[in-house]
Design a protein around this motif. Structure first.
Motif, PDB file in Angstrom:
ATOM      1  N   THR A 186       0.838  -1.195   0.000  1.00 39.87           N
ATOM      2  CA  THR A 186       0.000   0.000   0.000  1.00 39.87           C
ATOM      3  C   THR A 186       0.873   1.245   0.000  1.00 39.87           C
ATOM      4  O   THR A 186       2.038   1.221   0.407  1.00 39.87           O
ATOM      5  N   ALA A 187       0.300   2.343  -0.474  1.00 40.50           N
ATOM      6  CA  ALA A 187       1.032   3.606  -0.556  1.00 40.50           C
ATOM      7  C   ALA A 187       0.113   4.758  -0.207  1.00 40.50           C
ATOM      8  O   ALA A 187      -1.094   4.726  -0.479  1.00 40.50           O
ATOM      9  N   GLY A 188       0.694   5.789   0.401  1.00 42.34           N
ATOM     10  CA  GLY A 188      -0.025   7.016   0.704  1.00 42.34           C
ATOM     11  C   GLY A 188       0.969   8.151   0.858  1.00 42.34           C
ATOM     12  O   GLY A 188       2.186   7.938   0.928  1.00 42.34           O
ATOM     13  N   ILE A 189       0.474   9.371   0.901  1.00 40.04           N
ATOM     14  CA  ILE A 189       1.324  10.553   1.039  1.00 40.04           C
ATOM     15  C   ILE A 189       1.404  10.950   2.512  1.00 40.04           C
ATOM     16  O   ILE A 189       0.380  10.968   3.206  1.00 40.04           O
ATOM     17  N   VAL A 190       2.604  11.252   2.982  1.00 36.48           N
ATOM     18  CA  VAL A 190       2.797  11.702   4.351  1.00 36.48           C
ATOM     19  C   VAL A 190       3.581  13.011   4.337  1.00 36.48           C
ATOM     20  O   VAL A 190       4.265  13.328   3.368  1.00 36.48           O
ATOM     21  N   VAL A 191       3.478  13.776   5.422  1.00 39.08           N
ATOM     22  CA  VAL A 191       4.193  15.046   5.557  1.00 39.08           C
ATOM     23  C   VAL A 191       4.854  15.089   6.931  1.00 39.08           C
ATOM     24  O   VAL A 191       4.240  14.703   7.932  1.00 39.08           O
ATOM     25  N   TYR A 192       6.112  15.548   6.959  1.00 39.80           N
ATOM     26  CA  TYR A 192       6.837  15.758   8.209  1.00 39.80           C
ATOM     27  C   TYR A 192       7.322  17.201   8.268  1.00 39.80           C
ATOM     28  O   TYR A 192       7.527  17.853   7.224  1.00 39.80           O
TER      29      TYR A 192
ATOM     30  N   ASN B  43      14.761  17.158  15.179  1.00 37.63           N
ATOM     31  CA  ASN B  43      13.842  16.038  15.000  1.00 37.63           C
ATOM     32  C   ASN B  43      12.721  16.389  14.027  1.00 37.63           C
ATOM     33  O   ASN B  43      12.273  17.536  13.937  1.00 37.63           O
ATOM     34  N   TRP B  44      12.262  15.381  13.283  1.00 42.73           N
ATOM     35  CA  TRP B  44      11.143  15.532  12.358  1.00 42.73           C
ATOM     36  C   TRP B  44       9.881  15.005  13.024  1.00 42.73           C
ATOM     37  O   TRP B  44       9.882  13.920  13.586  1.00 42.73           O
ATOM     38  N   GLU B  45       8.793  15.773  12.942  1.00 40.00           N
ATOM     39  CA  GLU B  45       7.510  15.340  13.521  1.00 40.00           C
ATOM     40  C   GLU B  45       6.500  15.163  12.401  1.00 40.00           C
ATOM     41  O   GLU B  45       6.475  15.913  11.419  1.00 40.00           O
ATOM     42  N   SER B  46       5.659  14.149  12.529  1.00 45.54           N
ATOM     43  CA  SER B  46       4.643  13.878  11.530  1.00 45.54           C
ATOM     44  C   SER B  46       3.545  14.928  11.597  1.00 45.54           C
ATOM     45  O   SER B  46       2.995  15.191  12.671  1.00 45.54           O
ATOM     46  N   VAL B  47       3.222  15.525  10.477  1.00 44.16           N
ATOM     47  CA  VAL B  47       2.102  16.477  10.398  1.00 44.16           C
ATOM     48  C   VAL B  47       1.158  16.082   9.259  1.00 44.16           C
ATOM     49  O   VAL B  47       0.416  16.906   8.747  1.00 44.16           O
ATOM     50  N   GLY B  48       1.195  14.810   8.868  1.00 40.83           N
ATOM     51  CA  GLY B  48       0.415  14.432   7.703  1.00 40.83           C
ATOM     52  C   GLY B  48      -0.111  13.019   7.705  1.00 40.83           C
ATOM     53  O   GLY B  48      -0.176  12.382   6.658  1.00 40.83           O
TER      54      GLY B  48
ATOM     55  N   GLY C 180      -3.618  10.753   8.678  1.00 44.73           N
ATOM     56  CA  GLY C 180      -5.025  10.983   8.950  1.00 44.73           C
ATOM     57  C   GLY C 180      -5.538  12.275   8.334  1.00 44.73           C
ATOM     58  O   GLY C 180      -6.475  12.888   8.842  1.00 44.73           O
ATOM     59  N   GLN C 181      -4.936  12.703   7.227  1.00 42.60           N
ATOM     60  CA  GLN C 181      -5.311  13.941   6.549  1.00 42.60           C
ATOM     61  C   GLN C 181      -5.982  13.629   5.203  1.00 42.60           C
ATOM     62  O   GLN C 181      -6.022  12.465   4.783  1.00 42.60           O
ATOM     63  N   PRO C 182      -6.537  14.643   4.514  1.00 43.17           N
ATOM     64  CA  PRO C 182      -7.258  14.360   3.261  1.00 43.17           C
ATOM     65  C   PRO C 182      -6.427  13.630   2.221  1.00 43.17           C
ATOM     66  O   PRO C 182      -6.970  12.887   1.399  1.00 43.17           O
TER      67      PRO C 182
ATOM     68  N   LYS D 269       0.700  28.170  12.115  1.00 39.77           N
ATOM     69  CA  LYS D 269       0.487  28.041  13.552  1.00 39.77           C
ATOM     70  C   LYS D 269      -0.352  26.805  13.831  1.00 39.77           C
ATOM     71  O   LYS D 269      -1.302  26.511  13.107  1.00 39.77           O
ATOM     72  N   GLY D 270       0.015  26.100  14.853  1.00 40.92           N
ATOM     73  CA  GLY D 270      -0.729  24.897  15.201  1.00 40.92           C
ATOM     74  C   GLY D 270       0.195  23.707  15.327  1.00 40.92           C
ATOM     75  O   GLY D 270       1.285  23.673  14.752  1.00 40.92           O
ATOM     76  N   GLY D 271      -0.253  22.721  16.057  1.00 38.24           N
ATOM     77  CA  GLY D 271       0.553  21.556  16.323  1.00 38.24           C
ATOM     78  C   GLY D 271       0.563  20.562  15.180  1.00 38.24           C
ATOM     79  O   GLY D 271       0.000  20.797  14.106  1.00 38.24           O
ATOM     80  N   ALA D 272       1.199  19.419  15.448  1.00 43.63           N
ATOM     81  CA  ALA D 272       1.333  18.392  14.430  1.00 43.63           C
ATOM     82  C   ALA D 272      -0.016  17.823  13.996  1.00 43.63           C
ATOM     83  O   ALA D 272      -0.164  17.348  12.881  1.00 43.63           O
ATOM     84  N   ASP D 273      -1.014  17.885  14.884  1.00 41.10           N
ATOM     85  CA  ASP D 273      -2.312  17.289  14.577  1.00 41.10           C
ATOM     86  C   ASP D 273      -3.299  18.267  13.961  1.00 41.10           C
ATOM     87  O   ASP D 273      -4.478  17.942  13.776  1.00 41.10           O
TER      88      ASP D 273
END
Length: 311
Positions: A59-65, A73-78, A80-82, A126-130
């Motif tokens: 499976t494949a999907g797009i993610v953002v860090y 450090n890299w944090e996931s911000v992508g 559970g997104q559209p 502005k805003g957190g990773a979620d």
């Protein structure tokens, strides 16, 4: 892995300054990271979007860090997104996955594909990773093809915050523009080159670059040649785009395969007096199950202010 580094080039000595390479986080050992896009936002934070292929279940999907300014450090911000829904990358109907990040006023935007279709999503800085990304819907209901990455689109943001996007589909070249003042895209993308035109060369790859003085260039492959269009960044009509350059190969290899050749051109040219344009192509047309063709690249330079030469 996606590997990341920043470096400074000295054109006088023709050398790069020292730099360190870091790896962007992966979700697990079965993940294969592909096709990255980077940008640095107004706060100095670095963002990366990439295609995450899970080899354990295909499976494949797009993610953002995101890496905040001054942090390592890299944090996931992508997740559970559209844009982060997954599908089987071996299924031709869903295999096309790619994303391109761009800066927008007070936020981050992303052009992305899911299957043959092209979409847009955005979020505030502005805003957190979620913090949720807002999806503004469909750019183009595209045509299915065998390109597994569908990276045949390019995006850039001008000094006024307007987003300029060019992409190809089924042999046609498209352009879309997002107005910073009202956050609106054109009602329909402009078809700059139609596949119905026998002289179009069936574009399969496009690049957009920003010039100074409110001008832009769009380069695309046209059969075995390379074509460049020029227009003001305020362009909203097909007639605003004028053919600036049509470049042919001086020593054409009759066995080479240029149909799906990729082009590369700097995204931000400023007041450049010469523009470099690179075309990557293959030694011969690939055959399913056959050997991989050797890869080549040919480059040209041209003046962005010269009189059009598109005979």
């Amino acid at each position: 892995f996606i590997r990341y580094a920043t470096a400074t080039y000295d054109p006088t000595s023709k050398s790069w300054g020292s730099f360190a390479v870091s790896k962007v986080t992966r979700a697990g050992d079965s993940i294969r990271a592909m096709n990255p896009s980077f940008t640095v936002d107004a706060n100095g934070s670095t963002w990366v979007a990439y295609v995450e292929e899970n080899t354990a279940n295909s499976t494949a999907g797009i993610v953002v860090y995101r890496r905040l300014a001054g942090k390592s450090n890299w944090e996931s911000v992508g997740y559970g997104q559209p844009f982060s829904g997954t599908s089987n990358y071996r299924d031709p109907q869903y295999a096309k996955r790619s994303a391109r990040l761009v800066n927008i006023p007070s936020g981050i935007g992303m052009v992305y594909t899911a299957g043959p279709d092209i979409f847009w999503a955005q979020r505030k800085l502005k805003g957190g990773a979620d913090l949720a990304w807002n999806s503004e819907g469909l750019f183009l209901s595209g045509t299915q093809d065998k390109d597994p990455m569908s990276s045949h689109f390019s995006a850039a943001t001008d000094d006024a915050g307007n987003v300029l996007v060019t992409f190809t589909d089924n042999g046609s070249l498209y352009y879309n523009r997002r107005e910073a003042a009202n956050s609106q895209w054109l009602t329909d993308p402009l078809i700059l080159v139609s596949a119905d035109n026998p002289k179009s060369g069936q574009p399969t790859y496009a690049q957009v670059s920003l010039l100074g003085n409110g001008q832009m260039l769009i380069a695309h492959n046209a059969g075995m040649s390379m074509r460049v269009l020029k227009a003001p960044t305020t362009a909203v009509l097909k007639t605003d785009f004028k053919c600036q350059l049509l470049a042919y190969h001086n020593n054409l290899d009759p066995a080479a395969y240029y149909k799906d050749a990729r082009l590369e051109m700097p995204a931000f040219l400023g007041s450049a007096t010469l523009v470099p344009l690179l075309q990557q192509y293959q030694g011969y047309q690939p055959v399913d199950g056959g050997p991989t063709p050797p890869q080549y690249a040919g480059g040209v330079t041209f003046s962005p202010t010269a009189a059009p030469s598109c005979q």
